[in-house]
Design a protein around this motif. Structure first.
Motif, PDB file in Angstrom:
ATOM      1  N   PHE A 308     -14.715 -10.029  -1.602  1.00 27.51           N
ATOM      2  CA  PHE A 308     -14.309 -10.251  -0.200  1.00 27.51           C
ATOM      3  C   PHE A 308     -13.024  -9.468   0.052  1.00 27.51           C
ATOM      4  CE2 PHE A 308     -11.739 -12.591   2.931  1.00 27.51           C
ATOM      5  CZ  PHE A 308     -12.604 -12.553   4.029  1.00 27.51           C
ATOM      6  N   VAL A 309     -13.018  -8.678   1.110  1.00 24.63           N
ATOM      7  CA  VAL A 309     -11.847  -7.883   1.483  1.00 24.63           C
ATOM      8  C   VAL A 309     -11.542  -8.145   2.951  1.00 24.63           C
ATOM      9  CG1 VAL A 309     -10.862  -5.571   1.659  1.00 24.63           C
ATOM     10  CG2 VAL A 309     -12.461  -6.091  -0.192  1.00 24.63           C
ATOM     11  N   MET A 310     -10.267  -8.389   3.257  1.00 24.27           N
ATOM     12  CA  MET A 310      -9.850  -8.680   4.639  1.00 24.27           C
ATOM     13  C   MET A 310      -8.667  -7.811   5.034  1.00 24.27           C
ATOM     14  SD  MET A 310      -8.536 -12.234   6.400  1.00 24.27           S
ATOM     15  CE  MET A 310     -10.151 -12.765   6.905  1.00 24.27           C
ATOM     16  N   HIS A 311      -8.720  -7.331   6.256  1.00 25.96           N
ATOM     17  CA  HIS A 311      -7.615  -6.574   6.849  1.00 25.96           C
ATOM     18  C   HIS A 311      -6.534  -7.579   7.262  1.00 25.96           C
ATOM     19  CE1 HIS A 311      -6.013  -4.057  10.401  1.00 25.96           C
ATOM     20  NE2 HIS A 311      -5.649  -3.445   9.289  1.00 25.96           N
ATOM     21  N   VAL A 312      -5.330  -7.455   6.713  1.00 26.45           N
ATOM     22  CA  VAL A 312      -4.277  -8.440   6.970  1.00 26.45           C
ATOM     23  C   VAL A 312      -3.046  -7.809   7.608  1.00 26.45           C
ATOM     24  CG1 VAL A 312      -5.047 -10.034   5.170  1.00 26.45           C
ATOM     25  CG2 VAL A 312      -3.403  -8.224   4.599  1.00 26.45           C
ATOM     26  N   ILE A 370      -2.442   6.557   8.050  1.00 28.76           N
ATOM     27  CA  ILE A 370      -2.547   6.946   6.640  1.00 28.76           C
ATOM     28  C   ILE A 370      -4.034   6.947   6.268  1.00 28.76           C
ATOM     29  CG2 ILE A 370      -1.957   6.281   4.273  1.00 28.76           C
ATOM     30  CD1 ILE A 370       0.547   4.920   5.430  1.00 28.76           C
ATOM     31  N   PRO A 371      -4.567   8.078   5.842  1.00 30.34           N
ATOM     32  CA  PRO A 371      -6.020   8.174   5.616  1.00 30.34           C
ATOM     33  C   PRO A 371      -6.564   7.082   4.690  1.00 30.34           C
ATOM     34  CG  PRO A 371      -5.035  10.352   5.567  1.00 30.34           C
ATOM     35  CD  PRO A 371      -3.887   9.383   5.627  1.00 30.34           C
ATOM     36  N   LEU A 372      -5.906   6.878   3.558  1.00 35.09           N
ATOM     37  CA  LEU A 372      -6.409   5.866   2.632  1.00 35.09           C
ATOM     38  C   LEU A 372      -6.452   4.478   3.282  1.00 35.09           C
ATOM     39  CD1 LEU A 372      -4.689   6.905  -0.707  1.00 35.09           C
ATOM     40  CD2 LEU A 372      -7.122   6.995  -0.184  1.00 35.09           C
ATOM     41  N   TYR A 373      -5.429   4.181   4.092  1.00 36.17           N
ATOM     42  CA  TYR A 373      -5.367   2.881   4.763  1.00 36.17           C
ATOM     43  C   TYR A 373      -6.540   2.710   5.716  1.00 36.17           C
ATOM     44  CZ  TYR A 373      -3.904  -0.418   8.390  1.00 36.17           C
ATOM     45  OH  TYR A 373      -3.872  -1.427   9.310  1.00 36.17           O
ATOM     46  N   LYS A 374      -6.866   3.753   6.473  1.00 32.98           N
ATOM     47  CA  LYS A 374      -7.901   3.648   7.498  1.00 32.98           C
ATOM     48  C   LYS A 374      -9.297   3.474   6.900  1.00 32.98           C
ATOM     49  CE  LYS A 374      -7.670   6.470  10.987  1.00 32.98           C
ATOM     50  NZ  LYS A 374      -7.569   7.716  11.760  1.00 32.98           N
ATOM     51  N   VAL A 376     -10.305   1.909   3.958  1.00 35.33           N
ATOM     52  CA  VAL A 376     -10.511   0.900   2.915  1.00 35.33           C
ATOM     53  C   VAL A 376     -11.824   0.150   3.098  1.00 35.33           C
ATOM     54  CG1 VAL A 376      -9.667  -1.295   2.029  1.00 35.33           C
ATOM     55  CG2 VAL A 376      -8.089   0.614   2.296  1.00 35.33           C
ATOM     56  N   LEU A 377     -12.046  -0.401   4.280  1.00 34.67           N
ATOM     57  CA  LEU A 377     -13.231  -1.241   4.478  1.00 34.67           C
ATOM     58  C   LEU A 377     -14.527  -0.447   4.350  1.00 34.67           C
ATOM     59  CD1 LEU A 377     -12.178  -3.667   7.348  1.00 34.67           C
ATOM     60  CD2 LEU A 377     -12.213  -4.071   4.891  1.00 34.67           C
ATOM     61  N   GLU A 378     -14.471   0.867   4.639  1.00 30.59           N
ATOM     62  CA  GLU A 378     -15.667   1.683   4.515  1.00 30.59           C
ATOM     63  C   GLU A 378     -15.928   2.091   3.054  1.00 30.59           C
ATOM     64  OE1 GLU A 378     -13.496   2.050   7.114  1.00 30.59           O
ATOM     65  OE2 GLU A 378     -14.989   1.063   8.389  1.00 30.59           O
ATOM     66  N   LYS A 379     -14.857   2.277   2.285  1.00 31.57           N
ATOM     67  CA  LYS A 379     -15.017   2.821   0.939  1.00 31.57           C
ATOM     68  C   LYS A 379     -15.235   1.761  -0.137  1.00 31.57           C
ATOM     69  CE  LYS A 379     -12.936   7.368   1.203  1.00 31.57           C
ATOM     70  NZ  LYS A 379     -12.079   8.350   0.505  1.00 31.57           N
ATOM     71  N   LEU A 388     -10.251   3.416  -6.726  1.00 36.08           N
ATOM     72  CA  LEU A 388      -9.832   4.489  -5.833  1.00 36.08           C
ATOM     73  C   LEU A 388      -8.413   4.271  -5.310  1.00 36.08           C
ATOM     74  CD1 LEU A 388     -13.135   4.749  -3.732  1.00 36.08           C
ATOM     75  CD2 LEU A 388     -12.364   6.359  -5.490  1.00 36.08           C
ATOM     76  N   TYR A 389      -7.962   3.014  -5.335  1.00 35.30           N
ATOM     77  CA  TYR A 389      -6.675   2.659  -4.728  1.00 35.30           C
ATOM     78  C   TYR A 389      -5.710   2.096  -5.770  1.00 35.30           C
ATOM     79  CZ  TYR A 389      -9.280   3.168  -0.392  1.00 35.30           C
ATOM     80  OH  TYR A 389     -10.035   3.666   0.647  1.00 35.30           O
ATOM     81  N   ARG A 390      -5.887   2.536  -7.018  1.00 35.39           N
ATOM     82  CA  ARG A 390      -5.112   1.945  -8.108  1.00 35.39           C
ATOM     83  C   ARG A 390      -3.620   1.884  -7.787  1.00 35.39           C
ATOM     84  NH1 ARG A 390      -5.272   0.936 -13.590  1.00 35.39           N
ATOM     85  NH2 ARG A 390      -7.477   1.495 -13.744  1.00 35.39           N
TER      86      ARG A 390
END
Length: 968
Positions: A308-312, A370-374, A376-379, A388-390
C-alpha cells in the motif's frame, strides 16, 4: 516567611535532554527536625508540567504557562503535611512534552524544587532538588501515544500493570531508581529567570455524570495507528508550531494469510491523506465512503504481501495521519524492506522537499516538479520497485507511530448493536453507590456513553475492578443530539488505560474539556466493574457574585450558559475553549475580560493575561496573537484589542501603576505598526487580517478597513494613556497619527455610490466590491465615521441592506452589541441575543458555541452546528444583559462612580448584581408597569460608591436606594 535564596538545582535524567512525551517520576525521602516549625513553604516548577504529592497527599499541579525566559514557579504551604522527627516523602510526576505547542515553547526536561522550614528555634531547614533525589521514567506511560492536536501535547495511554501508582507513597520501595542528574543552578537556560506565580491555584471539584446515555456492543478496526508525519518528514519541527510543508509518500506491506476483503479507513483525512495504490493499482477516489473528514474504502487483499502506497504531501500544523484496518482474518503489517527499519512497519518515499512557513507570510512553494516525486504511484507496483528510490527511502521511527489510534477506534465501527441501558448500569455515575458491571459480549467490545449533563473542564478520574490486561478506552466529546454524535475531529481527546489485576483508581494528568465520555471495554473479556467515573472540574477560582434574572426564561437560560462558558474558559489564563485548544488567544481575552468583570470581578487573571503579551516581542514586534506559543502568528486586530484591554483594565480597577507599566509596551508595538503605513496614509500589511468567520473581504495582503479602524482607535487609546503619564510628546504623535489615519480611511475606503465603507483594497490596487455589516459596525464603533456618515452607519445597525455580508460569529456580535449600546438600541441587542443564542438553547446547548448554528461557513458536515461547543469569545450576553438591560454601568475608574440606566426592552422585570473589583457589589431590581409607563428601581450599593439612577425615556420612576448598611 521571607523566602531564602534558591539552593535547589534543576534536575533531570541522563540521556536525551528533551525526550518526546516522557513522564518522569522523582522522589525524595528525608527527615524533618523534631520540635516543630513556624512556617513551611515548598517552591516548585518543571518543564513542562508537574503533579506534586507530599506524604501521599496530592497537593497541586503546575506550573502556569509562561515564557521559558520567565519560568513560573509555585509556592505551597506544606506545614500541615510534614511529620516532625519522622520520615517524609516528596513525589513529583513531571510530564515533559518534547514538542512545542500553542501554549508551550519547547525547552528541555527539568524539575526545580525547594523546601524551606522556619523552625521553632528560629533555625532554617532547607531541602532542594539535587543529585540525591531519585528518578525513574513512568514505565506504564506510553510515550508513543499520538498528539492531541497541533495546539496541545499528547493523548494519554497508561498501562497500570507495568507501574505501581503507589510510587507516591512514603513506604514505596524506590531502591531500583536512579539518582537524578543535575542540569544546573537557577538561571540555567532556557529558564534564565524565575517568576513567582501571580494567580491562585486552580480549583479541583468532583463532578459526577448525570446518566448513562447509551450502551452498545461494537466491532471497531482490527488494527489502527496514528502516524506523526510532521515530525518524521520535517526534523526540527518539534521546536516550533509553525506550518510545515513536505512532499512524499507512505508505504507499508499488508500481509494476509489468505485472500480476504478488508476495510481501510482514515477517520480524519484532512492531513496526510492523498492518492493511493494497492499492489500498483490506483484506488479510485469515488470508492471512498464516509462523511468528511472521514474516508473509508473496501479493498481486496491477495494472499501474502500487499503493498500500500499513499501520497502524503501537503502543508500541516499537526501532520497526523489516522489510519485503521478491519478484516475478519488476521492482517500483519510488515516493513517493505530495502533499508534498515526503525521499529515500525512504515517507511516514506521522501521527503523530496520540505519548507517551514511563517504565518500568512510569503513562503517558498514546495517543488512539485521533481521527476522522481511525480512518478512514484505509476512506477511502484510491488515492494521490489522501491529499489528505484533507495536514496529516498526513510524508515518511520517507531516513536512517531502510535500503538493504537484510540480516536479512530471510537469514531468508526463495523458493527454497533444498541442495547437498552440496564438500571444497574446507572450506578457507575452515582457517587458512593454499588458497582456497575459492564456487560461483556463475546467477539465484541462494550461501549457506554456517559453524560455529565453539561460541559466540564479538568481531569478525568475513575475507579474500577478488572482482570490484568483489560483495555479500557475513554473518549471525551462535546455534543450529541438524537442519533447524531459530533466527533471531535482534529482533537484526540482520548485516554487508554490498561488495567492491573483487581480494584484500582486512576486520576488523569491530562487536562481536557468535554460533556460526554465514551467508555469502551475492549475484547469482550471478563466483565468490568465500574465504581465511579467523574471529572475533577478545574478552573480559575471564582465566586459567582454576578447575577441576572428577568421575566423572559429564554434570556435567563442564555445568561446561564454564558456564565458557565466564561468559567470553563478561565484557566491559568483566559482560553478560547477548554477542549479543542486551551489556548490564550489575545484578542478573544479582551472580550472575555469584560464578561468576567460582570460575572466574577476578579482582576489577577486579567492582569496576568495582559502581562504575558509583550513577551512575544522575541517572535515579532507586532506581538503574537496567542501566547506563549510555538506558533509565530500575528493577527493585527488581536494586538489592538490587547492594547485597548490594558486601558479597560485600568478603568475597571483604577490601577494606575499597572497601566503605567503597560504603556511602554503599547507604544513599542504601535511604533512598529505605524511603520506599515503606506503612501496613502493607510495601514497596509501582509498577515492574518481576521475579524469574523463570515466571507467578508479581508485578504491577507493589502488594506483591510476594519483593521485600519481598530488601529486608529488604538492610537487614540494610547494617546489617552500617554496624557495620564505625562508623555506629552507621545500623546501628540499618536493623536496626530490617529487623526491622519481617520482622514485616510474616509478618503480612500468610502464608497460614495453605496454610501458605505468598502471592506478593503487588495494588494494589486483593486477596490473591494464587497460591502459588509462588519466594516460598517467597526467604522461606527471606533469613531471613524463622523457626521452624516455616522448617521448612515447608525441606520445600517438596524436596517442592513440584504447584499451586505452579515455577521457570522458571536465574537463579531460583541462589537455589534457595543455599537447598538452606543446608539441606545438596547431592544435590538436583546432581540439579536434571543434569535441567535436562542438557537443554541433550542439545540441543547449548556455552553456558548464558537459559531451560530445557522452559520454554514467552515463546516463540511451539515449536521455539525459548530466546531467548538464551549467558546468564551461567544459569552457576550452575560456582559450586555448586566450592563444594558439590568443597566449597571461603570462611570469612573475603579467603579468609584456608577450609573444605573435600565433598558426594559419589553421585559416586565429584571434583577441581578455586578461585582465590584475590590469589595462589594451593585444590586439592582427593577419592575415595569407598562400600562402606566412606570418603573420601580431598587438599588443597593456600598456607601462609598456614588450612584446615579437614570429613568428610561418614556417612563416615570420610583427609586429606592440602599447601601450595604441600610436605606438611604
Amino acid at each position: 516567611m521571607t523566602k531564602s535564596a534558591w539552593q535547589g538545582q534543576w534536575i533531570w535524567n541522563e540521556g536525551e535532554e528533551s525526550p518526546r512525551n516522557e513522564w518522569r517520576c522523582f522522589r525524595k525521602t528525608f527527615e524533618v527536625p523534631a520540635g516543630g516549625w513556624d512556617e513551611a513553604n515548598f517552591r516548585i516548577t518543571a518543564d513542562s508540567r508537574y503533579v506534586l504529592t507530599i506524604n501521599g497527599h496530592r497537593l497541586g499541579r503546575g506550573p502556569v504557562r509562561s515564557w521559558p525566559f520567565e519560568q513560573s514557579y509555585d509556592t505551597y504551604d506544606v506545614a500541615h503535611l510534614l511529620l516532625a522527627g519522622q520520615s517524609n516523602t516528596i513525589s513529583v510526576l513531571v510530564q515533559h512534552f518534547g514538542v512545542s505547542t500553542f501554549y508551550y515553547i519547547r525547552g528541555r526536561g527539568g524539575l526545580l524544587a525547594q523546601l524551606d522550614l522556619k523552625l521553632s528555634d528560629k533555625a532554617v531547614f532547607t531541602l532542594g532538588t539535587d543529585d540525591s533525589w531519585l528518578t525513574s521514567r513512568h514505565l506504564g506511560q506510553h510515550p508513543r501515544s499520538p498528539r492531541m492536536s497541533c495546539q496541545q501535547a499528547f493523548a494519554e495511554y497508561v498501562d497500570a500493570s507495568l507501574w505501581d501508582e503507589a510510587w507516591v507513597l512514603p513506604q514505596y520501595d524506590d531502591s531500583s531508581w536512579s539518582p537524578a542528574k543535575v542540569v544546573g543552578p537557577v538561571g540555567t537556560g532556557p529558564w534564565t529567570t524565575l517568576k513567582e506565580r501571580d494567580i491562585p491555584m486552580l480549583t479541583e471539584e468532583q463532578v459526577y455524570p448525570v446518566r448513562v446515555e447509551s450502551l452498545h456492543q461494537v466491532k471497531p478496526f482490527s488494527w489502527s495507528t496514528a502516524i506523526d508525519l510532521r515530525n518524521h518528514m520535517a526534523p526540527g519541527s518539534e521546536d516550533h508550531s509553525n506550518l510545515v510543508g513536505y512532499t512524499g509518500y507512505l508505504a507499508v506491506v499488508l500481509h494476509a494469510a489468505a485472500p480476504t476483503s478488508a476495510i481501510l479507513g482514515f477517520p480524519y483525512s484532512y492531513e496526510g491523506f492523498g492518492a493511493c495504490t494497492l499492489n500498483g493499482q490506483r484506488i479510485d477516489p469515488v470508492q471512498f465512503t464516509g462523511t468528511l473528514p472521514e474516508k473509508y474504502v473496501e479493498i481486496e487483499l491477495l494472499q501474502g504481501d500487499n503493498l500500500f502506497v499513499m501520497h502524503v504531501s501537503g502543508k500541516a500544523h499537526t501532520g497526523k495521519l489516522h489510519m485503521g484496518l478491519y478484516a475478519e482474518t488476521p492482517i500483519e503489517l510488515r516493513f517493505p524492506g530495502y533499508v534498515e527499519g526503525a521499529g515500525s512497519p512504515f517507511l516514506t518515499i521522501g521527503p523530496f522537499d520540505t519548507a517551514v512557513y511563517l504565518d500568512h507570510q510569503d513562503g517558498r512553494e514546495l517543488d512539485l516538479e521533481i521527476p522522481l516525486y511525480k512518478e512514484v504511484l505509476e512506477k511502484i507496483k510491488s515492494a521490489a520497485d522501491l529499489e528505484l528510490y533507495r536514496t529516498w527511502l526513510k524508515p518511520v521511527d517507531v516513536k512517531f507511530v502510535s500503538e493504537a489510534d484510540v480516536f479512530g477506534l471510537c469514531v468508526w465501527k463495523k458493527e454497533a448493536i444498541r442495547h437498552d441501558v440496564p438500571s444497574s448500569l446507572q450506578n457507575m455515575v452515582i457517587a458512593n453507590s454499588a458497582a456497575a458491571s459492564i456487560p461483556a459480549y463475546p467477539g465484541y467490545d462494550t461501549e457506554c456513553v456517559v453524560d455529565f449533563g453539561k460541559e466540564l473542564s479538568g481531569y478525568l478520574s475513575f475507579e474500577l475492578e478488572a482482570e490484568e490486561g483489560t483495555i479500557v478506552d475513554l473518549y471525551g466529546f462535546e455534543y450529541m443530539l438524537g442519533d447524531y454524535r459530533q466527533d471531535m475531529f482534529g482533537l484526540d481527546n482520548t485516554l487508554r488505560y490498561v488495567c492491573k489485576q483487581g480494584r484500582q483508581q486512576y486520576v488523569s494528568s491530562v487536562r481536557r474539556g468535554l460533556r460526554y465520555v465514551m467508555l469502551t471495554v475492549r475484547s469482550g473479556g471478563a466483565p468490568v466493574k465500574i465504581y465511579e467515573v467523574k471529572m475533577l472540574q478545574s478552573n480559575y477560582p471564582v465566586a459567582e457574585v454576578g447575577r441576572f434574572q428577568c421575566s423572559d426564561p429564554l434570556l435567563n437560560d442564555i445568561w446561564q450558559i454564558s456564565q458557565h462558558t466564561t468559567k470553563l474558559c478561565m484557566e491559568d489564563t483566559f482560553v478560547d475553549c477548554p477542549a479543542y485548544e486551551q489556548v490564550f488567544w489575545v484578542g478573544d481575552a479582551r472580550n472575555e475580560a469584560l464578561v468576567s468583570n460582570y460575572l466574577y470581578g476578579v482582576n489577577d487573571i486579567v492582569k496576568r493575561c495582559l502581562r504575558l503579551v509583550p513577551g512575544s516581542k522575541v517572535q515579532t514586534p507586532l506581538y503574537a496573537d496567542q501566547v506563549p506559543s510555538g506558533w509565530s502568528s500575528v493577527i493585527p486586530n488581536w494586538t489592538f484589542f490587547w492594547a485597548i484591554a490594558c486601558q479597560e483594565y485600568y478603568e475597571q480597577t483604577g490601577d494606575r501603576l499597572f497601566a503605567e507599566e503597560m504603556y511602554p509596551h503599547i507604544k513599542y508595538t504601535l511604533d512598529h505598526y505605524l511603520a506599515q503605513i503606506d503612501e496613502n496614509g493607510l495601514f497596509n500589511i501582509k498577515g492574518w487580517n481576521l475579524l469574523d468567520w463570515s466571507p467578508i473581504d479581508q485578504p491577507n495582503e493589502g488594506i483591510v478597513t476594519h483593521q485600519n479602524c481598530f488601529l486608529m482607535k488604538t492610537l487614540f487609546t494610547a494617546a489617552e494613556m500617554a496624557s495620564k503619564f505625562g508623555d506629552l510628546q507621545g500623546q501628540a504623535s499618536m493623536t496626530e497619527a490617529a487623526e491622519a489615519l481617520r482622514t485616510a480611511i474616509n478618503l480612500h475606503l468610502w464608497n460614495a455610490e453605496e454610501q458605505a465603507y468598502i471592506d478593503c483594497i487588495h494588494a494589486d490596487g483593486r477596490r473591494s466590491d464587497i460591502l459588509s455589516m462588519q466594516t460598517q459596525v467597526v467604522a461606527y464603533l471606533t469613531g471613524v465615521a463622523e457626521g452624516e456618515r455616522k448617521e448612515r452607519m447608525d441606520h445600517f445597525l438596524i436596517d442592513t441592506p440584504k447584499h451586505f455580508v452579515q455577521i457570522g460569529s458571536p465574537f463579531m456580535s460583541f462589537f455589534y452589541y457595543e455599537a447598538l449600546a452606543e446608539s441606545g438600541r438596547v431592544s435590538e441587542i436583546v432581540a439579536d441575543i434571543r434569535n441567535n443564542y436562542g438557537q443554541m438553547i433550542d439545540s441543547g446547548a449548556t455552553t456558548c458555541w464558537e459559531m451560530y448554528p445557522n452559520f454554514a461557513e467552515n463546516r463540511a458536515n451539515p449536521n455539525m452546528l459548530s466546531r467548538s461547543h464551549c467558546h468564551a469569545w461567544s459569552a457576550a450576553p452575560a456582559y450586555f444583559l448586566g450592563k444594558e438591560v439590568l443597566g449597571i454601568q461603570m462611570a469612573a475608574p475603579g467603579w468609584s462612580e456608577v450609573v444605573i440606566a435600565p433598558g426594559p426592552s419589553g421585559l416586565a422585570w429584571a434583577r441581578g448584581a455586578v461585582p465590584l473589583p475590590d469589595a462589594g457589589r451593585i444590586d439592582v431590581d427593577w419592575r415595569v408597569d407598562e400600562s402606566a409607563k412606570r418603573i420601580h428601581i431598587t438599588v443597593q450599593h456600598p456607601k462609598h460608591i456614588k450612584v446615579t439612577v437614570k429613568i428610561p425615556d418614556g417612563y416615570q420612576g420610583e427609586i429606592v436606594r440602599k447601601t450595604s448598611f441600610g436605606v438611604l
